[in-house]
Design a protein around this motif. Structure first.
Motif, PDB file in Angstrom:
ATOM      1  N   PRO A  19       0.728  -1.220   0.028  1.00  0.00           N
ATOM      2  CA  PRO A  19       0.083  -0.146   0.071  1.00  0.00           C
ATOM      3  C   PRO A  19       0.897   1.147   0.182  1.00  0.00           C
ATOM      4  CG  PRO A  19      -1.064  -1.556   1.377  1.00  0.00           C
ATOM      5  CD  PRO A  19       0.331  -2.295   1.147  1.00  0.00           C
ATOM      6  N   GLN A  20       2.008   1.224   0.578  1.00  0.00           N
ATOM      7  CA  GLN A  20       2.899   2.299   0.528  1.00  0.00           C
ATOM      8  C   GLN A  20       3.676   2.799  -0.676  1.00  0.00           C
ATOM      9  OE1 GLN A  20       2.998  -0.171   2.848  1.00  0.00           O
ATOM     10  NE2 GLN A  20       2.032   0.787   4.491  1.00  0.00           N
ATOM     11  N   ASP A  21       3.386   1.629  -1.352  1.00  0.00           N
ATOM     12  CA  ASP A  21       4.148   1.975  -2.851  1.00  0.00           C
ATOM     13  C   ASP A  21       3.074   2.809  -3.581  1.00  0.00           C
ATOM     14  OD1 ASP A  21       6.614   0.722  -2.254  1.00  0.00           O
ATOM     15  OD2 ASP A  21       5.580  -1.285  -2.999  1.00  0.00           O
ATOM     16  N   ILE A  22       2.005   2.608  -3.290  1.00  0.00           N
ATOM     17  CA  ILE A  22       0.783   3.166  -4.208  1.00  0.00           C
ATOM     18  C   ILE A  22       0.667   4.617  -3.744  1.00  0.00           C
ATOM     19  CG2 ILE A  22      -1.537   3.154  -4.875  1.00  0.00           C
ATOM     20  CD1 ILE A  22      -1.414   0.223  -4.697  1.00  0.00           C
ATOM     21  N   ASP A  23       0.880   4.571  -2.360  1.00  0.00           N
ATOM     22  CA  ASP A  23       0.634   5.863  -1.524  1.00  0.00           C
ATOM     23  C   ASP A  23       1.679   7.008  -2.260  1.00  0.00           C
ATOM     24  OD1 ASP A  23      -1.131   5.125   0.191  1.00  0.00           O
ATOM     25  OD2 ASP A  23       0.089   4.867   1.538  1.00  0.00           O
ATOM     26  N   LYS A  24       2.837   6.609  -2.513  1.00  0.00           N
ATOM     27  CA  LYS A  24       3.857   7.431  -3.148  1.00  0.00           C
ATOM     28  C   LYS A  24       3.578   8.124  -4.324  1.00  0.00           C
ATOM     29  CE  LYS A  24       7.810   4.681  -0.895  1.00  0.00           C
ATOM     30  NZ  LYS A  24       8.857   3.867  -1.234  1.00  0.00           N
TER      31      LYS A  24
ATOM     32  N   GLN B 134      -7.362   1.343  -1.929  1.00  0.00           N
ATOM     33  CA  GLN B 134      -7.770  -0.021  -1.604  1.00  0.00           C
ATOM     34  C   GLN B 134      -6.781  -1.078  -2.101  1.00  0.00           C
ATOM     35  OE1 GLN B 134     -11.790   0.542  -3.332  1.00  0.00           O
ATOM     36  NE2 GLN B 134     -12.668  -0.425  -1.637  1.00  0.00           N
ATOM     37  N   GLY B 135      -5.655  -0.637  -2.147  1.00  0.00           N
ATOM     38  CA  GLY B 135      -4.659  -1.402  -2.546  1.00  0.00           C
ATOM     39  C   GLY B 135      -4.241  -1.618  -4.052  1.00  0.00           C
ATOM     40  N   VAL B 136      -5.071  -0.850  -5.029  1.00  0.00           N
ATOM     41  CA  VAL B 136      -4.942  -1.034  -6.465  1.00  0.00           C
ATOM     42  C   VAL B 136      -4.763   0.150  -7.291  1.00  0.00           C
ATOM     43  CG1 VAL B 136      -7.296  -1.223  -6.486  1.00  0.00           C
ATOM     44  CG2 VAL B 136      -6.054  -2.327  -8.321  1.00  0.00           C
ATOM     45  N   MET B 137      -3.904   0.029  -8.179  1.00  0.00           N
ATOM     46  CA  MET B 137      -3.744   1.439  -8.947  1.00  0.00           C
ATOM     47  C   MET B 137      -3.434   1.025 -10.448  1.00  0.00           C
ATOM     48  SD  MET B 137      -1.089   4.318  -9.041  1.00  0.00           S
ATOM     49  CE  MET B 137       0.502   3.285  -9.352  1.00  0.00           C
ATOM     50  N   LEU B 138      -4.160   1.499 -11.297  1.00  0.00           N
ATOM     51  CA  LEU B 138      -4.219   1.201 -12.891  1.00  0.00           C
ATOM     52  C   LEU B 138      -3.584   2.227 -13.657  1.00  0.00           C
ATOM     53  CD1 LEU B 138      -4.876  -0.911 -15.020  1.00  0.00           C
ATOM     54  CD2 LEU B 138      -7.050  -0.034 -15.375  1.00  0.00           C
ATOM     55  N   GLU B 139      -2.512   2.007 -14.256  1.00  0.00           N
ATOM     56  CA  GLU B 139      -2.128   3.232 -15.226  1.00  0.00           C
ATOM     57  C   GLU B 139      -2.648   2.572 -16.385  1.00  0.00           C
ATOM     58  OE1 GLU B 139       1.863   4.695 -17.477  1.00  0.00           O
ATOM     59  OE2 GLU B 139       2.166   3.562 -15.431  1.00  0.00           O
ATOM     60  N   THR B 140      -3.455   3.936 -16.953  1.00  0.00           N
ATOM     61  CA  THR B 140      -3.892   3.599 -18.234  1.00  0.00           C
ATOM     62  C   THR B 140      -3.851   4.894 -19.049  1.00  0.00           C
ATOM     63  OG1 THR B 140      -6.300   3.021 -19.095  1.00  0.00           O
ATOM     64  CG2 THR B 140      -6.112   4.401 -17.449  1.00  0.00           C
ATOM     65  N   ARG B 141      -4.559   4.858 -20.373  1.00  0.00           N
ATOM     66  CA  ARG B 141      -4.759   5.920 -21.328  1.00  0.00           C
ATOM     67  C   ARG B 141      -6.142   6.439 -21.337  1.00  0.00           C
ATOM     68  NH1 ARG B 141       0.128   6.083 -20.992  1.00  0.00           N
ATOM     69  NH2 ARG B 141       1.528   4.939 -22.354  1.00  0.00           N
TER      70      ARG B 141
END
Length: 296
Positions: free
Chosen positions: A112-117, A126-133
């Motif tokens: 979670p801390q990696d996404i916080d950065k 909620q523990g998930v991040m999507l890089e998109t266009r």
């Protein structure tokens, strides 16, 4: 023999697994209610994990970060999305209920801390991040067969626009149209507030609202601007088989040029002591009234 076995109880490991299972169910139920807007999200100050000096990373023009379980799941299921990378915690990956190997994009297991950065300490990811266009640009001409459209005149708050998008999907509107200036662009905050609706309805940003309304008129739409001082109640103002509802900004309302361009101005009559509503609430009521007219 252990006390559990003597008393006929279950081993501690089995009890622990059962407790974890029910905790996950409770968490999933709570998250679902938050995503539907039925309960508030935690106040940022209560969940802040440091990072007072956090600064958002610079994003390219074609780079969007979406977050939250429901938002990301909807984006992954949208065939029009061009996704780049999924960053997810092991627990969130299990809750997404997807086959990571079938996504066709890199999947990075993170904390979670990696996404916080990347998103900042206040984002409820909620523990998930999507890089998109960004989603493909849509043209007004493509909306000519839609019976109901929603047009926003410089509504700036992405939370309001996201809530409006959810209502627009619920009332089967064909698109949400807004200005390029003084309106939120496609972003994680907008998508999270829309709770999946961003993937289900076109979000069209135009350069000149008066010109866009003129084009909608040529396509056969009857435009109604919502104004608290409108000359007539909205339910008596509808005309024709295609309606474009126009709502103004949270504080100033409709701009003068917009007032002069719409086919009609109308008000929402409210019998109570409060005579004005949040723009997202007003949009939902107006779309309900419009659907009653269109069903006649």
């Amino acid at each position: 023999m252990s006390k559990d076995h003597k008393s006929g109880g279950k081993p501690a490991t089995e009890t622990s697994a059962k407790d974890t299972h029910y905790a996950n169910l409770r968490r999933a139920h709570r998250d679902a209610k938050r995503e539907r807007g039925e309960i508030p999200t935690p106040h940022p100050q209560k969940r802040k994990r440091g990072g007072d000096d956090w600064k958002p990373p610079a994003l390219a023009a074609d780079q969007v970060h979406l977050y939250g379980l429901h938002t990301v799941r909807a984006a992954l299921e949208n065939p029009e999305r061009k996704n780049v990378k999924l960053s997810v915690t092991p627990n969130a990956l299990a809750r997404l209920e997807i086959d990571a190997g079938q996504l066709g994009i890199p999947v990075e297991i993170v904390s979670p801390q990696d996404i916080d950065k990347v998103l900042g300490p206040e984002a409820i990811h909620q523990g998930v991040m999507l890089e998109t266009r960004p989603l493909p640009v849509r043209r007004l001409e493509a909306l000519k067969n839609s019976p109901l459209l929603l047009v926003l005149d410089q509504v700036t708050d992405p939370h309001n626009v996201g809530a409006i998008m959810r209502s627009a999907v619920a009332f089967n509107a064909g698109a949400v149209i807004t200005t390029q200036r003084h309106s939120p662009t496609e972003s994680g905050v907008l998508a999270k507030s829309a709770s999946g609706a961003l993937e289900l309805i076109p979000y069209i940003q135009i350069t000149n609202l008066a010109d866009a309304l003129g084009e909608l008129h040529r396509l056969g739409f009857f435009s109604i601007g919502l104004d608290s001082e409108g000359p007539a109640p909205i339910e008596g103002t509808f005309s024709g088989e295609k309606i474009a509802l126009v709502l103004g900004s949270e504080g100033k309302g409709l701009r003068q040029k917009t007032r002069e361009t719409v086919n009609a101005l109308a008000r929402l009559d409210m019998p109570g002591a409060i005579k004005s509503l949040n723009v997202s609430n007003a949009a939902a009521i107006a779309m309900y009234a419009a659907q009653l007219h269109l069903k006649k």
